[in-house]
Design an enzyme around this catalytic site. Structure first.
Site, short mmCIF file in Angstrom:
data_model
loop_
_atom_site.label_atom_id
_atom_site.label_comp_id
_atom_site.label_asym_id
_atom_site.label_seq_id
_atom_site.Cartn_x
_atom_site.Cartn_y
_atom_site.Cartn_z
N CYS A 64 0.85 -1.20 0.00
CA CYS A 64 0.00 0.00 0.00
C CYS A 64 0.88 1.24 0.00
O CYS A 64 1.83 1.33 0.78
CB CYS A 64 -0.86 -0.04 1.27
SG CYS A 64 -1.79 1.46 1.57
N VAL A 65 0.56 2.15 -0.90
CA VAL A 65 1.25 3.45 -0.91
C VAL A 65 0.19 4.51 -0.63
O VAL A 65 -0.88 4.51 -1.26
CB VAL A 65 1.94 3.74 -2.26
CG1 VAL A 65 2.85 4.95 -2.13
CG2 VAL A 65 2.73 2.53 -2.76
N HIS A 72 7.04 11.99 -3.52
CA HIS A 72 7.48 10.62 -3.24
C HIS A 72 6.45 9.58 -3.71
O HIS A 72 6.80 8.55 -4.29
CB HIS A 72 7.71 10.49 -1.72
CG HIS A 72 8.27 9.18 -1.29
ND1 HIS A 72 9.54 8.76 -1.62
CD2 HIS A 72 7.74 8.19 -0.52
CE1 HIS A 72 9.75 7.57 -1.08
NE2 HIS A 72 8.68 7.20 -0.43
N ASN A 97 -0.81 -7.61 -9.56
CA ASN A 97 -0.50 -6.31 -8.93
C ASN A 97 -1.52 -6.00 -7.84
O ASN A 97 -2.60 -5.46 -8.09
CB ASN A 97 -0.50 -5.21 -10.00
CG ASN A 97 -0.15 -3.85 -9.40
OD1 ASN A 97 0.23 -3.76 -8.24
ND2 ASN A 97 -0.29 -2.80 -10.19
N ARG A 111 -9.95 -0.60 0.48
CA ARG A 111 -9.40 -1.45 -0.60
C ARG A 111 -8.53 -2.58 -0.10
O ARG A 111 -7.84 -3.24 -0.87
CB ARG A 111 -8.58 -0.56 -1.57
CG ARG A 111 -9.48 0.32 -2.42
CD ARG A 111 -8.75 1.49 -3.05
NE ARG A 111 -9.67 2.28 -3.87
CZ ARG A 111 -10.57 3.14 -3.38
NH1 ARG A 111 -10.66 3.34 -2.07
NH2 ARG A 111 -11.38 3.80 -4.19
N1 LIG Z 1 5.95 5.76 1.45
C1 LIG Z 1 5.75 4.43 1.30
C2 LIG Z 1 6.83 3.55 1.19
N2 LIG Z 1 8.09 4.04 1.24
C3 LIG Z 1 9.22 3.20 1.47
C4 LIG Z 1 9.79 2.62 0.19
O1 LIG Z 1 8.94 1.62 -0.36
C5 LIG Z 1 11.14 1.98 0.46
O2 LIG Z 1 10.99 0.95 1.43
C6 LIG Z 1 12.16 2.98 0.96
O3 LIG Z 1 12.24 4.06 0.06
C7 LIG Z 1 13.56 2.31 1.05
O4 LIG Z 1 13.98 1.82 -0.21
N3 LIG Z 1 6.62 2.23 1.02
C8 LIG Z 1 5.35 1.73 0.97
O5 LIG Z 1 5.16 0.49 0.83
N4 LIG Z 1 4.28 2.56 1.08
C9 LIG Z 1 4.45 3.90 1.24
O6 LIG Z 1 3.42 4.63 1.33
C1 LIG Z 2 4.36 7.58 -0.29
C2 LIG Z 2 4.27 8.92 0.27
O1 LIG Z 2 3.99 9.86 -0.44
C3 LIG Z 2 4.48 9.14 1.73
O2 LIG Z 2 4.54 8.00 2.52
C4 LIG Z 2 5.68 9.98 1.97
O3 LIG Z 2 5.23 11.14 2.54
P1 LIG Z 2 5.87 12.55 2.18
O4 LIG Z 2 5.67 12.78 0.71
O5 LIG Z 2 5.06 13.50 3.02
O6 LIG Z 2 7.32 12.49 2.57
#
Ligand SMILES: Nc1c(NC[C@H](O)[C@H](O)[C@H](O)CO)[nH]c(=O)[nH]c1=O
Ligand SMILES: CC(=O)[C@@H](O)COP(=O)(O)O
Length: 128
Positions: A64-65, A72, A97, A111
């Site tokens: 999940c992002v 980012h 996916n 979701r």
């Molecule tokens: N922001 C989210 C991340 N960020 C971490 C990256 O996936 C990664 O682990 C890091 O940049 C080190 O390489 N990961 C998620 O799964 N979901 C997010 O919302």
């Molecule tokens: C995936 C993202 O956008 C989040 O976890 C990171 O947050 P930010 O953009 O506020 O650093």
């Protein structure tokens, strides 16, 4: 036929990941061999699948992002999705996916059963 599945799951949002995993597993045939690998975030999913691409028939990418304040979100979402698609096409193996990309936690909670769709898609491709 006993298929071998690898599920790679990102732990970044653990509660959401749990839902994605249980919904995915609920639909995989009981006879399947299923291995689960946990990674810190979705960014680590493609390399983990790539390292294991020869060992399994099919893969599920779960995670999940959630959008924050910076770009980012877009980099993580696009790069992981593009890498998974490339791996799948290059290897000719299905990779479901199940990475949900959400604007907030409310969308993510709604979701968290989407793992099922990813699993269903993989089963469908395997049967072609
Ligand atoms: N922001 C989210 C991340 N960020 C971490 C990256 O996936 C990664 O682990 C890091 O940049 C080190 O390489 N990961 C998620 O799964 N979901 C997010 O919302
Ligand atoms: C995936 C993202 O956008 C989040 O976890 C990171 O947050 P930010 O953009 O506020 O650093």
């Amino acid at each position: 036929m006993k298929r071998k599945y690898l599920i790679v799951i990102a732990d970044y949002y653990k509660d959401i990941s749990k839902g994605l995993l249980s919904s995915a597993k609920s639909i995989l045939p009981k006879s399947s061999l299923i291995k689960i690998i946990n990674v810190p975030g979705v960014f680590e999913i493609p390399v983990t699948i790539s390292k294991n691409i020869k060992k399994y028939d099919a893969f599920l990418a779960l995670g999940c992002v959630i959008k924050g304040q910076t770009p980012h979100f877009d980099f993580i979402s696009h790069s992981s999705t593009d890498a998974i698609m490339k791996l799948s096409v290059d290897s000719k193996k299905p990779i479901g996916n199940g990475i949900i990309t959400c604007l907030n936690m409310r969308q993510a909670i709604a979701r968290k059963k989407k793992g099922r769709e990813a699993a269903q898609a993989v089963i469908s491709v395997l049967s072609q």
